[in-house]
Design a protein around this motif. Sequence first.
Motif, PDB file in Angstrom:
ATOM      1  N   ARG A 163      -3.547   3.549   3.324  1.00 12.13           N
ATOM      2  CA  ARG A 163      -3.345   2.139   2.999  1.00 12.13           C
ATOM      3  C   ARG A 163      -3.944   1.197   4.030  1.00 12.13           C
ATOM      4  O   ARG A 163      -4.177   0.031   3.753  1.00 12.13           O
ATOM      5  CB  ARG A 163      -1.856   1.853   2.816  1.00 12.13           C
ATOM      6  CG  ARG A 163      -1.052   2.110   4.076  1.00 12.13           C
ATOM      7  CD  ARG A 163       0.425   2.063   3.796  1.00 12.13           C
ATOM      8  NE  ARG A 163       0.798   0.768   3.248  1.00 12.13           N
ATOM      9  CZ  ARG A 163       2.043   0.331   3.200  1.00 12.13           C
ATOM     10  NH1 ARG A 163       3.012   1.075   3.672  1.00 12.13           N
ATOM     11  NH2 ARG A 163       2.339  -0.845   2.701  1.00 12.13           N
TER      12      ARG A 163
ATOM     13  N   ASP B 156      -9.496  -9.147  -8.071  1.00 10.51           N
ATOM     14  CA  ASP B 156      -8.705  -9.475  -9.247  1.00 10.51           C
ATOM     15  C   ASP B 156      -9.406 -10.534 -10.100  1.00 10.51           C
ATOM     16  O   ASP B 156      -9.914 -11.518  -9.576  1.00 10.51           O
ATOM     17  CB  ASP B 156      -7.340  -9.997  -8.764  1.00 10.51           C
ATOM     18  CG  ASP B 156      -6.356 -10.188  -9.907  1.00 10.51           C
ATOM     19  OD1 ASP B 156      -6.162  -9.238 -10.664  1.00 10.51           O
ATOM     20  OD2 ASP B 156      -5.802 -11.297 -10.027  1.00 10.51           O
TER      21      ASP B 156
ATOM     22  N   PRO C 299      -8.864  -1.375  -4.101  1.00  9.88           N
ATOM     23  CA  PRO C 299      -8.440  -1.607  -2.723  1.00  9.88           C
ATOM     24  C   PRO C 299      -7.206  -0.769  -2.378  1.00  9.88           C
ATOM     25  O   PRO C 299      -6.409  -0.463  -3.263  1.00  9.88           O
ATOM     26  CB  PRO C 299      -8.101  -3.104  -2.700  1.00  9.88           C
ATOM     27  CG  PRO C 299      -8.049  -3.561  -4.105  1.00  9.88           C
ATOM     28  CD  PRO C 299      -8.715  -2.539  -4.965  1.00  9.88           C
TER      29      PRO C 299
ATOM     30  N   ASP D 239      -3.691   0.539  -1.618  1.00 12.65           N
ATOM     31  CA  ASP D 239      -2.336   0.073  -1.920  1.00 12.65           C
ATOM     32  C   ASP D 239      -2.243  -0.840  -3.148  1.00 12.65           C
ATOM     33  O   ASP D 239      -1.227  -1.481  -3.358  1.00 12.65           O
ATOM     34  CB  ASP D 239      -1.726  -0.634  -0.690  1.00 12.65           C
ATOM     35  CG  ASP D 239      -0.256  -0.276  -0.531  1.00 12.65           C
ATOM     36  OD1 ASP D 239       0.186   0.680  -1.188  1.00 12.65           O
ATOM     37  OD2 ASP D 239       0.447  -0.962   0.224  1.00 12.65           O
ATOM     38  N   TYR D 240      -3.290  -0.899  -3.946  1.00 15.54           N
ATOM     39  CA  TYR D 240      -3.251  -1.622  -5.229  1.00 15.54           C
ATOM     40  C   TYR D 240      -3.757  -0.696  -6.335  1.00 15.54           C
ATOM     41  O   TYR D 240      -4.720   0.045  -6.121  1.00 15.54           O
ATOM     42  CB  TYR D 240      -4.169  -2.855  -5.204  1.00 15.54           C
ATOM     43  CG  TYR D 240      -3.635  -4.018  -4.415  1.00 15.54           C
ATOM     44  CD1 TYR D 240      -2.931  -5.046  -5.036  1.00 15.54           C
ATOM     45  CD2 TYR D 240      -3.840  -4.098  -3.039  1.00 15.54           C
ATOM     46  CE1 TYR D 240      -2.444  -6.115  -4.309  1.00 15.54           C
ATOM     47  CE2 TYR D 240      -3.343  -5.169  -2.296  1.00 15.54           C
ATOM     48  CZ  TYR D 240      -2.651  -6.176  -2.944  1.00 15.54           C
ATOM     49  OH  TYR D 240      -2.166  -7.232  -2.218  1.00 15.54           O
TER      50      TYR D 240
ATOM     51  N   LEU E 110      -7.042  -1.895 -12.615  1.00 22.15           N
ATOM     52  CA  LEU E 110      -7.079  -1.756 -14.074  1.00 22.15           C
ATOM     53  C   LEU E 110      -8.236  -2.564 -14.642  1.00 22.15           C
ATOM     54  O   LEU E 110      -8.686  -3.537 -14.021  1.00 22.15           O
ATOM     55  CB  LEU E 110      -5.782  -2.269 -14.712  1.00 22.15           C
ATOM     56  CG  LEU E 110      -4.456  -1.662 -14.255  1.00 22.15           C
ATOM     57  CD1 LEU E 110      -3.817  -2.511 -13.170  1.00 22.15           C
ATOM     58  CD2 LEU E 110      -3.489  -1.526 -15.426  1.00 22.15           C
TER      59      LEU E 110
ATOM     60  N   SER F 299      -8.272  -6.120 -13.001  1.00 23.47           N
ATOM     61  CA  SER F 299      -6.929  -6.553 -12.615  1.00 23.47           C
ATOM     62  C   SER F 299      -6.413  -5.644 -11.506  1.00 23.47           C
ATOM     63  O   SER F 299      -6.725  -4.455 -11.485  1.00 23.47           O
ATOM     64  CB  SER F 299      -5.951  -6.412 -13.779  1.00 23.47           C
ATOM     65  OG  SER F 299      -5.957  -7.528 -14.591  1.00 23.47           O
ATOM     66  N   LEU F 300      -5.625  -6.209 -10.626  1.00 25.32           N
ATOM     67  CA  LEU F 300      -4.960  -5.394  -9.610  1.00 25.32           C
ATOM     68  C   LEU F 300      -3.463  -5.453  -9.858  1.00 25.32           C
ATOM     69  O   LEU F 300      -2.965  -6.422 -10.427  1.00 25.32           O
ATOM     70  CB  LEU F 300      -5.277  -5.930  -8.206  1.00 25.32           C
ATOM     71  CG  LEU F 300      -6.749  -5.950  -7.821  1.00 25.32           C
ATOM     72  CD1 LEU F 300      -6.922  -6.604  -6.457  1.00 25.32           C
ATOM     73  CD2 LEU F 300      -7.326  -4.536  -7.789  1.00 25.32           C
ATOM     74  N   SER F 301      -2.739  -4.454  -9.430  1.00 23.54           N
ATOM     75  CA  SER F 301      -1.287  -4.514  -9.546  1.00 23.54           C
ATOM     76  C   SER F 301      -0.639  -3.769  -8.393  1.00 23.54           C
ATOM     77  O   SER F 301      -1.253  -2.886  -7.786  1.00 23.54           O
ATOM     78  CB  SER F 301      -0.813  -3.951 -10.889  1.00 23.54           C
ATOM     79  OG  SER F 301      -0.330  -2.638 -10.744  1.00 23.54           O
ATOM     80  N   VAL F 302       0.598  -4.159  -8.104  1.00 26.34           N
ATOM     81  CA  VAL F 302       1.383  -3.435  -7.099  1.00 26.34           C
ATOM     82  C   VAL F 302       2.550  -2.723  -7.784  1.00 26.34           C
ATOM     83  O   VAL F 302       3.615  -2.570  -7.213  1.00 26.34           O
ATOM     84  CB  VAL F 302       1.896  -4.346  -5.956  1.00 26.34           C
ATOM     85  CG1 VAL F 302       0.756  -4.760  -5.064  1.00 26.34           C
ATOM     86  CG2 VAL F 302       2.616  -5.579  -6.492  1.00 26.34           C
TER      87      VAL F 302
ATOM     88  N   ARG G   3      -1.112   5.111  -5.160  1.00 23.37           N
ATOM     89  CA  ARG G   3      -1.509   3.742  -5.470  1.00 23.37           C
ATOM     90  C   ARG G   3      -2.676   3.412  -4.566  1.00 23.37           C
ATOM     91  O   ARG G   3      -2.470   3.324  -3.356  1.00 23.37           O
ATOM     92  CB  ARG G   3      -0.342   2.769  -5.223  1.00 23.37           C
ATOM     93  CG  ARG G   3      -0.669   1.366  -5.714  1.00 23.37           C
ATOM     94  CD  ARG G   3       0.517   0.442  -5.704  1.00 23.37           C
ATOM     95  NE  ARG G   3       1.009   0.215  -4.362  1.00 23.37           N
ATOM     96  CZ  ARG G   3       2.236  -0.215  -4.065  1.00 23.37           C
ATOM     97  NH1 ARG G   3       3.094  -0.448  -5.006  1.00 23.37           N
ATOM     98  NH2 ARG G   3       2.605  -0.403  -2.828  1.00 23.37           N
TER      99      ARG G   3
ATOM    100  N   THR H 279       6.656  -3.473  -6.889  1.00 25.18           N
ATOM    101  CA  THR H 279       7.190  -2.952  -5.637  1.00 25.18           C
ATOM    102  C   THR H 279       6.786  -3.854  -4.499  1.00 25.18           C
ATOM    103  O   THR H 279       5.701  -4.429  -4.490  1.00 25.18           O
ATOM    104  CB  THR H 279       6.660  -1.543  -5.363  1.00 25.18           C
ATOM    105  OG1 THR H 279       5.254  -1.595  -5.391  1.00 25.18           O
ATOM    106  CG2 THR H 279       7.166  -0.575  -6.401  1.00 25.18           C
TER     107      THR H 279
ATOM    108  N   ARG I 257       5.440  -6.324   4.339  1.00 22.82           N
ATOM    109  CA  ARG I 257       4.220  -5.742   3.779  1.00 22.82           C
ATOM    110  C   ARG I 257       3.041  -6.580   4.295  1.00 22.82           C
ATOM    111  O   ARG I 257       3.110  -7.797   4.298  1.00 22.82           O
ATOM    112  CB  ARG I 257       4.255  -5.803   2.241  1.00 22.82           C
ATOM    113  CG  ARG I 257       3.005  -5.206   1.594  1.00 22.82           C
ATOM    114  CD  ARG I 257       3.027  -5.336   0.076  1.00 22.82           C
ATOM    115  NE  ARG I 257       1.684  -5.241  -0.470  1.00 22.82           N
ATOM    116  CZ  ARG I 257       1.235  -4.220  -1.203  1.00 22.82           C
ATOM    117  NH1 ARG I 257       2.010  -3.216  -1.470  1.00 22.82           N
ATOM    118  NH2 ARG I 257      -0.003  -4.215  -1.658  1.00 22.82           N
TER     119      ARG I 257
ATOM    120  N   ILE J 250      -1.449 -11.838  -9.403  1.00 18.66           N
ATOM    121  CA  ILE J 250      -2.333 -10.797  -9.953  1.00 18.66           C
ATOM    122  C   ILE J 250      -1.855 -10.339 -11.323  1.00 18.66           C
ATOM    123  O   ILE J 250      -2.619  -9.779 -12.088  1.00 18.66           O
ATOM    124  CB  ILE J 250      -2.477  -9.555  -9.027  1.00 18.66           C
ATOM    125  CG1 ILE J 250      -1.129  -9.113  -8.477  1.00 18.66           C
ATOM    126  CG2 ILE J 250      -3.472  -9.809  -7.917  1.00 18.66           C
ATOM    127  CD1 ILE J 250      -1.201  -7.825  -7.652  1.00 18.66           C
ATOM    128  N   TYR J 251      -0.591 -10.585 -11.645  1.00 13.47           N
ATOM    129  CA  TYR J 251      -0.074 -10.178 -12.958  1.00 13.47           C
ATOM    130  C   TYR J 251      -0.356 -11.202 -14.057  1.00 13.47           C
ATOM    131  O   TYR J 251      -0.048 -10.966 -15.211  1.00 13.47           O
ATOM    132  CB  TYR J 251       1.435  -9.917 -12.874  1.00 13.47           C
ATOM    133  CG  TYR J 251       1.735  -8.643 -12.128  1.00 13.47           C
ATOM    134  CD1 TYR J 251       1.569  -7.413 -12.753  1.00 13.47           C
ATOM    135  CD2 TYR J 251       2.136  -8.658 -10.801  1.00 13.47           C
ATOM    136  CE1 TYR J 251       1.807  -6.232 -12.086  1.00 13.47           C
ATOM    137  CE2 TYR J 251       2.384  -7.480 -10.119  1.00 13.47           C
ATOM    138  CZ  TYR J 251       2.215  -6.269 -10.762  1.00 13.47           C
ATOM    139  OH  TYR J 251       2.449  -5.100 -10.093  1.00 13.47           O
TER     140      TYR J 251
END
Lengths: 195, 327
Positions: free
Chosen positions: A42, A65, A78, A80-81, A84, A92-95, A103, B78, B83, B222-223
């Motif tokens: 990460r 994104d 990247p 830790d993301y 999609l 798109s990025l997501s956490v 991840r 999460t 972070r 980002i969502y």
Amino acid sequence: MRRYEAVVIGASAGGLDALKTLLTHLPNDFSLPIAVVLHLHRNTKGELINVLQKGTRLNVNYAQDKKRIQKGYLYIAPPDYHLLIEDDKTLSLSVDEPVNYSRPSIDVLFESASDAFREHVIGIILTGANRDGSMGLKRIKERGGTAIVENPQSAEYSEMPLAAIAETQSDYILDVDEIARKIYELLGGEKCKTF
Amino acid sequence: MDYYDNEDNENLEIMLLLEAMNAKYGYDFRNYAKASIKRRIRHRMSIAGIKKITEVIERVIYDREFFIELLGDFSISTTEMFRDPSFFQALRKSIFPALQHLPFIKIWVAGCSTGEEVYSIAIMLKEENLSDKTMIYATDYSDKSLSAAKEGVFSIKSVKQYASNYNDAGGIQSFSNYFTAKGDVAVIDKSLRHNVVFSIHNLASDGVFGEMNIILCRNVLIYFNRELQNKVFDLFTKSLEEGGFLCLGSKETIRLSPFSGNYDEVLNDEKIYKRNTRPVSYSQKIDNNPVVTPEFVTKGGELIRAMKSKIEELDCLISGVQGKGGV
């Protein structure tokens, strides 16, 4: 001849070398967008981009994104993301939670790519010591896309290729340098240059 | 060609599902990035053994419990305390000092989820002696997440990860001082909550929050799709004081939005932007629901006053004790 719009690649342990090899064997005029999930620590910073950039004419970058994917670009998820691909061909990025303890997760990228591109995508699983990507590759195959897996016998780590092969009837199982040639062939490059 | 048809049907079903959720329950996910939403719907379908999204629509309409489960799936994301440690270090070293002179500091953590970043900020404020004059407004659309945030209970395993983040972020205490261990969980020090107001607020549909000095909204945008992102940037721009700071996630930027000109660069690497004095040139038809501000902010103000008088009482007590030769 099928029209392809993108290539998605998943790689884990040993993946950086495999990816470098794959890129250096792609022909100079290769320009399909490529999206890559490479399992990374990460805290990985920008060096990775420079390392990969050296072996290719594609523009190598971490995925941003909402950017529209473009020809001539290689996008790395990247650290830790999740990465999609949306139906409108933007990134798109997501956490969201890790998938397969990972991840970014290869399954997440591949499943979204199969939704966005259906049969117009090539999914490639390279070396790795886990099972991420097998479900995603299966989905690509189910949607009519093309599934390629690195030969487990020559891969640095065979677990990930073996898991992918066990999960789905792959179209091709090849050494990394052959994968590059196969992609070119699939895109209609019969003139097949010397690489 | 079957694939095309199936695919189009699925997208149609998703659109109808999101419409239904909005019409029936007032939760608007229509402008969320679709790929993640799709994953979450499929996840719920596989748990519930549902084959078609059309069935999900039916369940959502007639079965409130099912809707709540799906809503829970939609709100999962999460986060961790501290972070991106370098971001929190920057907040402590560069942003807090810039607010030191203010009589009052208001911080809005928008989309606070289960509260990890709220407590990270509360800890830093305490360590920088700013707690007494700061109010943190922590909001999320999910009351489930907010309840968890209020509880402040974390697994010991995650706290270990948080401790390492905290140290990397320039933490000056022993991190474990902020927790009480209870079996395999750790409960956050309740005093960190004294200046926090938790409240329901939906970025997709609710209105402006007044006069914030810092808005922190990390890994939420980002969502959203571009349209909703812009709407939220508009909301933030109206809610920030001139000279206030907007903090985004490491992969988010205001630079691709029409509000870019309203923000100066502070620390681009950390995605911290400063609201400048330029008027907003971008206009968009935005139907913000009635403003949440007055009541809520008053509530915050009351809390601060109550806190202050408590602190004065304590001071009296302490000096009294000391006067009697106590500890």
